[in-house]
Design a protein around this motif. Structure first.
Motif, PDB file in Angstrom:
ATOM      1  N   ASP A  64       0.664  -1.091   0.044  1.00  0.00           N
ATOM      2  CA  ASP A  64      -0.179  -0.038   0.094  1.00  0.00           C
ATOM      3  C   ASP A  64       0.819   1.173  -0.026  1.00  0.00           C
ATOM      4  N   ALA A  65       2.183   1.124   0.151  1.00  0.00           N
ATOM      5  CA  ALA A  65       3.018   2.230   0.417  1.00  0.00           C
ATOM      6  C   ALA A  65       3.451   2.965  -1.106  1.00  0.00           C
ATOM      7  N   LEU A  66       3.269   4.211  -1.254  1.00  0.00           N
ATOM      8  CA  LEU A  66       3.383   4.628  -2.444  1.00  0.00           C
ATOM      9  C   LEU A  66       4.718   4.589  -3.064  1.00  0.00           C
ATOM     10  N   PRO A  67       5.200   4.342  -4.245  1.00  0.00           N
ATOM     11  CA  PRO A  67       6.251   4.127  -4.893  1.00  0.00           C
ATOM     12  C   PRO A  67       7.237   5.247  -4.267  1.00  0.00           C
ATOM     13  N   ALA A  68       6.928   6.509  -4.346  1.00  0.00           N
ATOM     14  CA  ALA A  68       7.901   7.648  -3.876  1.00  0.00           C
ATOM     15  C   ALA A  68       8.069   7.600  -2.557  1.00  0.00           C
ATOM     16  N   PRO A 108      21.072   8.105  -5.706  1.00  0.00           N
ATOM     17  CA  PRO A 108      19.613   8.587  -5.668  1.00  0.00           C
ATOM     18  C   PRO A 108      19.295   9.772  -6.422  1.00  0.00           C
ATOM     19  N   ASP A 109      20.269  10.917  -6.522  1.00  0.00           N
ATOM     20  CA  ASP A 109      20.504  12.098  -7.077  1.00  0.00           C
ATOM     21  C   ASP A 109      20.084  11.917  -8.572  1.00  0.00           C
ATOM     22  N   ARG A 110      20.767  11.014  -9.126  1.00  0.00           N
ATOM     23  CA  ARG A 110      20.726  10.569 -10.537  1.00  0.00           C
ATOM     24  C   ARG A 110      19.533  10.144 -11.006  1.00  0.00           C
ATOM     25  N   LEU A 111      18.960   9.350  -9.913  1.00  0.00           N
ATOM     26  CA  LEU A 111      17.898   8.674 -10.329  1.00  0.00           C
ATOM     27  C   LEU A 111      16.548   9.752 -10.225  1.00  0.00           C
ATOM     28  N   ALA A 112      16.817  10.761  -9.307  1.00  0.00           N
ATOM     29  CA  ALA A 112      15.754  11.865  -8.925  1.00  0.00           C
ATOM     30  C   ALA A 112      15.952  12.622 -10.450  1.00  0.00           C
ATOM     31  N   HIS A 113      16.903  12.724 -11.138  1.00  0.00           N
ATOM     32  CA  HIS A 113      16.972  13.515 -12.229  1.00  0.00           C
ATOM     33  C   HIS A 113      16.080  12.458 -13.328  1.00  0.00           C
ATOM     34  N   ASP A 114      16.565  11.179 -13.389  1.00  0.00           N
ATOM     35  CA  ASP A 114      16.037  10.395 -14.329  1.00  0.00           C
ATOM     36  C   ASP A 114      14.530  10.459 -14.458  1.00  0.00           C
ATOM     37  N   PHE A 115      13.972  10.073 -13.316  1.00  0.00           N
ATOM     38  CA  PHE A 115      12.429   9.912 -13.025  1.00  0.00           C
ATOM     39  C   PHE A 115      11.719  10.957 -12.204  1.00  0.00           C
ATOM     40  N   VAL A 117      10.023  14.901 -11.770  1.00  0.00           N
ATOM     41  CA  VAL A 117       9.276  15.854 -12.485  1.00  0.00           C
ATOM     42  C   VAL A 117       9.600  17.128 -12.359  1.00  0.00           C
ATOM     43  N   PRO A 118       9.147  18.117 -13.205  1.00  0.00           N
ATOM     44  CA  PRO A 118       9.516  19.402 -13.060  1.00  0.00           C
ATOM     45  C   PRO A 118       8.486  20.008 -11.860  1.00  0.00           C
ATOM     46  N   HIS A 119       9.177  20.868 -11.028  1.00  0.00           N
ATOM     47  CA  HIS A 119       8.481  21.574  -9.774  1.00  0.00           C
ATOM     48  C   HIS A 119       8.653  23.041 -10.019  1.00  0.00           C
ATOM     49  N   PRO A 120       7.967  23.662 -11.129  1.00  0.00           N
ATOM     50  CA  PRO A 120       8.030  25.033 -11.101  1.00  0.00           C
ATOM     51  C   PRO A 120       7.470  25.791 -10.050  1.00  0.00           C
ATOM     52  N   GLU A 121       6.492  25.249  -9.197  1.00  0.00           N
ATOM     53  CA  GLU A 121       5.866  26.013  -8.205  1.00  0.00           C
ATOM     54  C   GLU A 121       6.679  25.966  -6.929  1.00  0.00           C
ATOM     55  N   MET A 122       7.174  24.736  -6.846  1.00  0.00           N
ATOM     56  CA  MET A 122       7.812  24.429  -5.447  1.00  0.00           C
ATOM     57  C   MET A 122       9.397  25.118  -5.473  1.00  0.00           C
ATOM     58  N   GLU A 123       9.933  24.958  -6.707  1.00  0.00           N
ATOM     59  CA  GLU A 123      11.491  24.961  -6.684  1.00  0.00           C
ATOM     60  C   GLU A 123      11.999  26.302  -7.677  1.00  0.00           C
ATOM     61  N   ARG A 124      10.481  26.767  -8.360  1.00  0.00           N
ATOM     62  CA  ARG A 124      10.809  27.896  -9.406  1.00  0.00           C
ATOM     63  C   ARG A 124      11.834  27.343 -10.558  1.00  0.00           C
ATOM     64  N   SER A 125      11.629  26.132 -10.938  1.00  0.00           N
ATOM     65  CA  SER A 125      12.384  25.498 -11.895  1.00  0.00           C
ATOM     66  C   SER A 125      11.731  24.479 -12.493  1.00  0.00           C
ATOM     67  N   ASP A 126      12.193  24.297 -14.003  1.00  0.00           N
ATOM     68  CA  ASP A 126      11.612  23.069 -14.762  1.00  0.00           C
ATOM     69  C   ASP A 126      12.454  22.128 -14.864  1.00  0.00           C
ATOM     70  N   ALA A 127      13.549  21.961 -13.923  1.00  0.00           N
ATOM     71  CA  ALA A 127      14.457  20.883 -13.925  1.00  0.00           C
ATOM     72  C   ALA A 127      13.782  19.690 -13.207  1.00  0.00           C
ATOM     73  N   CYS A 128      13.966  18.483 -13.547  1.00  0.00           N
ATOM     74  CA  CYS A 128      13.263  17.297 -13.089  1.00  0.00           C
ATOM     75  C   CYS A 128      14.157  16.893 -11.807  1.00  0.00           C
ATOM     76  N   ASN A 129      13.087  16.628 -10.751  1.00  0.00           N
ATOM     77  CA  ASN A 129      13.730  16.343  -9.414  1.00  0.00           C
ATOM     78  C   ASN A 129      12.458  15.575  -8.642  1.00  0.00           C
ATOM     79  N   GLU A 149       2.350  18.639  -8.290  1.00  0.00           N
ATOM     80  CA  GLU A 149       3.671  18.540  -8.357  1.00  0.00           C
ATOM     81  C   GLU A 149       4.339  17.583  -7.261  1.00  0.00           C
ATOM     82  N   SER A 150       3.720  17.397  -6.298  1.00  0.00           N
ATOM     83  CA  SER A 150       4.063  16.366  -5.176  1.00  0.00           C
ATOM     84  C   SER A 150       3.801  14.885  -5.453  1.00  0.00           C
TER      85      SER A 150
END
Length: 225
Positions: A64-68, A108-115, A117-129, A149-150
């Motif tokens: 039942d735990a979310l993948p994230a 994990p940082d590499r995988l965060a970039h791979d998988f 999503v952009p967080h323009p509201e939370m980070e003011r950035s379109d970079a994937c994380n 975004e979350s």
């Protein structure tokens, strides 16, 4: 790369192993709950703590735990308790071996970039994380955009699904849009705050795909079907 996609799947499975093992090991349970206290809201944490103390309830908890959440749990546990990370199941041991063989693929940082999503509201950035934050309400103007975004579990879940079914990473470009559309079709929520409906729809879509009830022509061609 295939190793990175496999690592994303291993982190999720290793997190599930930690939840399963925490039922029978009080010290591990305390470690797991202390990590998750930084990731999930207090109500959900209380529910998880009660489930981990109940053998019947905890048997279904890891599913039942979310993948994230399972990804975050495994990643944080490996950082805080590196010497114990491989002690709780085969996925944890395999992840240890992959990290030794190919540290970049298991980063994990590499995988965060791979998988991520952009967080323009939370980070003011379109970079994937991947953002390690608690859940936000579904409704309510600005918070609604934050919620959108979350909820990051789909990319991780599709990567795990593709890895377990033997597809190459490039196939995610074709699989993810089609699986996501089917997930949207499968959403059945009881009310506007029923965010677990997204997870139920995602898992239902994954099961349909595994069982061959969801036709993805390009994916079938790769497997020669």
């Amino acid at each position: 790369s295939p190793a990175e996609m496999h690592a994303a799947a291993l982190y999720q499975r290793a997190g599930e192993e930690l939840l399963t093992a925490a039922e029978a090991h009080p010290d591990l349970r305390r470690q797991v709950l202390s990590i998750l206290a930084e990731r999930i809201n207090p109500e959900e944490l209380d529910r998880m703590e009660m489930a981990l103390s109940d053998p019947e309830a905890s048997s279904a908890l890891s599913g039942d735990a979310l993948p994230a959440v399972t990804f975050y749990l495994a990643s944080a546990y490996r950082q805080q308790f590196a010497d114990q990370a491989g002690a709780w199941g085969p996925a944890g041991r395999e992840l240890d071996e992959l990290a030794r063989r190919d540290p970049r693929a298991a980063d994990p940082d590499r995988l965060a970039h791979d998988f991520g999503v952009p967080h323009p509201e939370m980070e003011r950035s379109d970079a994937c994380n991947l953002i390690d934050a608690g859940l936000f309400p579904v409704s309510g103007g600005y918070t609604s955009r934050l919620f959108g975004e979350s909820w990051q579990s789909t990319n991780l879940y599709w990567a795990r699904l593709a890895d377990e079914m033997g597809y190459s990473p490039v196939m995610l470009n074709l699989l993810v849009p089609q699986l996501t559309r089917q997930m949207i079709v499968n959403i059945f929520a009881t009310n506007i705050d029923d965010w677990p409906a997204l997870y139920r729809a995602m898992e239902q879509t994954g099961e349909e795909f595994k069982q061959g009830r969801l036709a993805v022509e390009s994916a079938s061609l790769e497997h020669g079907r």
